[in-house]
Design a protein around this motif. Structure first.
Motif, PDB file in Angstrom:
ATOM      1  N   SER A   1     -41.735  20.288 -20.722  1.00 31.88           N
ATOM      2  CA  SER A   1     -43.066  19.922 -21.204  1.00 31.88           C
ATOM      3  C   SER A   1     -44.056  21.253 -21.419  1.00 31.88           C
ATOM      4  O   SER A   1     -43.543  22.374 -20.924  1.00 31.88           O
ATOM      5  N   ILE A   2     -45.179  20.955 -21.963  1.00 32.61           N
ATOM      6  CA  ILE A   2     -46.027  22.160 -21.943  1.00 32.61           C
ATOM      7  C   ILE A   2     -46.730  22.104 -20.592  1.00 32.61           C
ATOM      8  O   ILE A   2     -47.252  21.104 -20.061  1.00 32.61           O
ATOM      9  N   PRO A   3     -46.695  23.265 -20.028  1.00 25.65           N
ATOM     10  CA  PRO A   3     -47.720  23.300 -18.703  1.00 25.65           C
ATOM     11  C   PRO A   3     -49.046  23.128 -18.861  1.00 25.65           C
ATOM     12  O   PRO A   3     -49.957  23.535 -19.795  1.00 25.65           O
TER      13      PRO A   3
ATOM     14  N   LEU B   1     -42.530  21.857 -32.098  1.00 23.52           N
ATOM     15  CA  LEU B   1     -41.849  21.799 -30.700  1.00 23.52           C
ATOM     16  C   LEU B   1     -40.982  20.756 -30.820  1.00 23.52           C
ATOM     17  O   LEU B   1     -41.116  19.531 -31.398  1.00 23.52           O
ATOM     18  N   ARG B   2     -39.839  20.713 -30.103  1.00 21.05           N
ATOM     19  CA  ARG B   2     -38.972  19.600 -30.178  1.00 21.05           C
ATOM     20  C   ARG B   2     -38.649  19.146 -28.635  1.00 21.05           C
ATOM     21  O   ARG B   2     -38.896  19.821 -27.490  1.00 21.05           O
ATOM     22  N   ASP B   3     -38.356  17.879 -28.604  1.00 16.67           N
ATOM     23  CA  ASP B   3     -38.079  16.971 -27.250  1.00 16.67           C
ATOM     24  C   ASP B   3     -39.345  16.989 -26.369  1.00 16.67           C
ATOM     25  O   ASP B   3     -39.237  17.058 -25.246  1.00 16.67           O
ATOM     26  N   ILE B   4     -40.733  17.087 -27.164  1.00 17.01           N
ATOM     27  CA  ILE B   4     -41.937  16.950 -26.393  1.00 17.01           C
ATOM     28  C   ILE B   4     -42.269  15.422 -26.801  1.00 17.01           C
ATOM     29  O   ILE B   4     -42.461  14.940 -27.817  1.00 17.01           O
ATOM     30  N   GLU B   5     -42.458  14.352 -25.744  1.00 18.36           N
ATOM     31  CA  GLU B   5     -42.697  13.084 -26.054  1.00 18.36           C
ATOM     32  C   GLU B   5     -44.324  13.015 -25.625  1.00 18.36           C
ATOM     33  O   GLU B   5     -45.055  12.000 -26.144  1.00 18.36           O
ATOM     34  N   THR B   6     -44.991  13.915 -24.945  1.00 17.46           N
ATOM     35  CA  THR B   6     -46.388  13.710 -24.770  1.00 17.46           C
ATOM     36  C   THR B   6     -46.978  14.928 -24.427  1.00 17.46           C
ATOM     37  O   THR B   6     -46.329  15.911 -24.298  1.00 17.46           O
ATOM     38  N   ILE B   7     -48.056  15.029 -24.697  1.00 17.74           N
ATOM     39  CA  ILE B   7     -48.919  16.343 -24.291  1.00 17.74           C
ATOM     40  C   ILE B   7     -49.707  16.148 -23.053  1.00 17.74           C
ATOM     41  O   ILE B   7     -50.317  14.963 -22.720  1.00 17.74           O
ATOM     42  N   PRO B   8     -49.822  17.273 -22.294  1.00 16.87           N
ATOM     43  CA  PRO B   8     -50.725  17.167 -21.143  1.00 16.87           C
ATOM     44  C   PRO B   8     -52.221  16.913 -21.147  1.00 16.87           C
ATOM     45  O   PRO B   8     -52.738  17.314 -22.249  1.00 16.87           O
TER      46      PRO B   8
ATOM     47  N   ASP C   1     -40.805  14.412 -31.815  1.00 14.31           N
ATOM     48  CA  ASP C   1     -40.598  13.350 -30.753  1.00 14.31           C
ATOM     49  C   ASP C   1     -41.779  12.979 -29.951  1.00 14.31           C
ATOM     50  O   ASP C   1     -41.650  11.986 -29.024  1.00 14.31           O
ATOM     51  N   LEU C   2     -42.793  13.282 -30.500  1.00 14.92           N
ATOM     52  CA  LEU C   2     -44.119  12.910 -29.660  1.00 14.92           C
ATOM     53  C   LEU C   2     -44.548  11.543 -29.864  1.00 14.92           C
ATOM     54  O   LEU C   2     -44.440  11.191 -31.082  1.00 14.92           O
ATOM     55  N   ILE C   3     -44.693  10.714 -28.909  1.00 17.04           N
ATOM     56  CA  ILE C   3     -44.944   9.046 -29.065  1.00 17.04           C
ATOM     57  C   ILE C   3     -46.233   8.905 -28.510  1.00 17.04           C
ATOM     58  O   ILE C   3     -46.870   8.283 -29.303  1.00 17.04           O
TER      59      ILE C   3
END
Length: 408
Positions: free
Chosen positions: A148-150, A171-178, A199-201
């Protein structure tokens, strides 16, 4: 025609201040891992620029080839623009301490662009508080599943007027953002910041919380452009951006988005909403009737292809719908008591409505809505659905006038 680049290549260059593009090209294995050693760069401690310097220059590099403190001695370094652009043969990782001693660094624009990395390192910019240009820093960066993104990626930043344009694009394979990913930043640009994260859900409602001065941000163009898996946007996600002037393509081709629940009343200066919800084909609630507000001067294709929206037939052609102006509002209203109101506008004219068992009962699922003269289905021809709402109450009506759904 350079046969070999030695570890002491810069031995007699102690006064060099600009090594930009020094090795740009395709040296292949002639570069190998020598330039990933601290000693290699220690001979030019006054160097300020490494832009383009290591582009394409690697082959068959392993994580073990890196010195963790590779750039430690270049304490004057400010510019890492496109430093590793396209370095696809440089392995898939780098030390988290890559810039740990480069405290004057200000520019990491496109630093890692098109490098097939598998992780954004925790603490990567921990000692770089002056960076003000993050444009496309991680563009087309291959983050692996489970990464994920730190959350604290920008936590130490104290720079003014920070540019985050396209910072996390594709970005790939990232489903959410912090949550609060940009908290504390004095940001001025965030357009396309989450562009095409396929892939962001979901995004947290506080994803943009904590930006130091929202009044500086007027451009929200393409912030979630092309996020094909994004299902929903929390209601208050954009509420702090009261100075926004454009939301053009903000949710362009968010083809999985199911609902539009943004409060547009907070945007006093917003004028450009062109293609904002273009191709949001799964939106089923009534889209906001923004075409009734003269504030919006640039709006072409705002709701293009939102064909499942409850009030799609109302959307004017210029806004991406099919309404040529003959339909003002669809269906009818429910009065304050929850009953069918006798005053509504349909196809530009007055229409009185009754439920099949009298106007003094709230419509139920299965009831058929008729006009107060001869019951007719003519007014329903060519329309997929009606939508009626009064306060918190709503009903959905089929193209044959049957109440199919209701709720509060």
């Amino acid at each position: 025609n350079i046969d070999n680049i030695t570890i002491d290549f810069f031995r007699d260059c102690s006064k060099v201040e600009n090594a930009a593009s020094c090795f740009v090209g395709r040296f292949g294995d002639k570069m190998n891992s020598k330039v990933l050693k601290r000693e290699f760069w220690s001979y030019i401690p006054l160097n300020r620029k490494l832009r383009y310097s290591l582009r394409y220059n690697f082959q068959d590099i392993q994580d073990s080839d890196w010195d963790a403190d590779v750039f430690y001695d270049m304490t004057e370094l400010t510019d890492a623009f496109r430093m590793f652009w396209g370095a696809r043969n440089l392995g898939n990782s780098y030390p988290s301490t890559l810039f740990a001693n480069n405290t004057k660094l200000t520019n990491v624009k496109e630093t890692f662009i098109e490098w097939d990395l598998t992780e954004i390192k925790q603490g990567l910019f921990e000692n770089n508080p002056l960076i003000n240009d993050f444009q496309r820093t991680f563009h087309q960066y291959s983050v692996s599943v489970g990464k994920s993104i730190p959350q604290d990626l920008f936590a130490s930043n104290t720079a003014s007027n920070v540019n985050l344009d396209t910072v996390f694009s594709e970005l790939r394979d990232i489903e959410t953002i912090p949550s609060r990913i940009f908290a504390g930043l004095d940001a001025i640009e965030i357009e396309y910041c989450f562009n095409k994260i396929y892939d962001l859900i979901t995004v947290p409602s506080d994803v943009f919380e904590g930006i130091s001065d929202y009044s500086k941000i007027t451009n929200l163009r393409g912030i979630f452009n092309g996020c094909e898996s994004l299902v929903s946007i929390p209601e208050n996600t954009l509420s702090n951006f009261t100075s926004a002037q454009t939301l053009e393509r903000a949710f362009y081709q968010c083809v999985s988005l199911q609902e539009i629940n943004i409060d547009f009343s907070v945007f006093n200066d917003l004028t450009n909403i062109s293609s904002m919800f273009y191709d949001c084909k799964e939106v089923e609630n009534a889209v906001p009737r923004l075409w009734e507000n003269p504030q919006y001067t640039t709006y072409n294709d705002c709701f293009k292809n939102c064909t499942k929206a409850l009030n799609y037939p109302e959307i004017p052609i210029s806004w991406g719908g099919t309404n040529d102006g003959s339909i003002t509002r669809l269906g009818f209203y429910i009065d304050e008591n929850g009953y069918a109101d006798s005053n509504s506008v349909q196809n530009g004219g007055e229409t009185s409505w009754l439920v099949h068992n009298g106007a003094n009962e709230e419509p139920s699922v299965g009831d058929t809505i008729y006009q107060d003269y001869e019951p007719s289905t003519d007014v329903f021809i060519g329309l997929d659905k009606y939508y009626a709402i009064k306060g918190d109450k709503w009903i959905r009506i089929s193209n044959l006038g049957v109440v199919t759904e209701k709720g509060n």
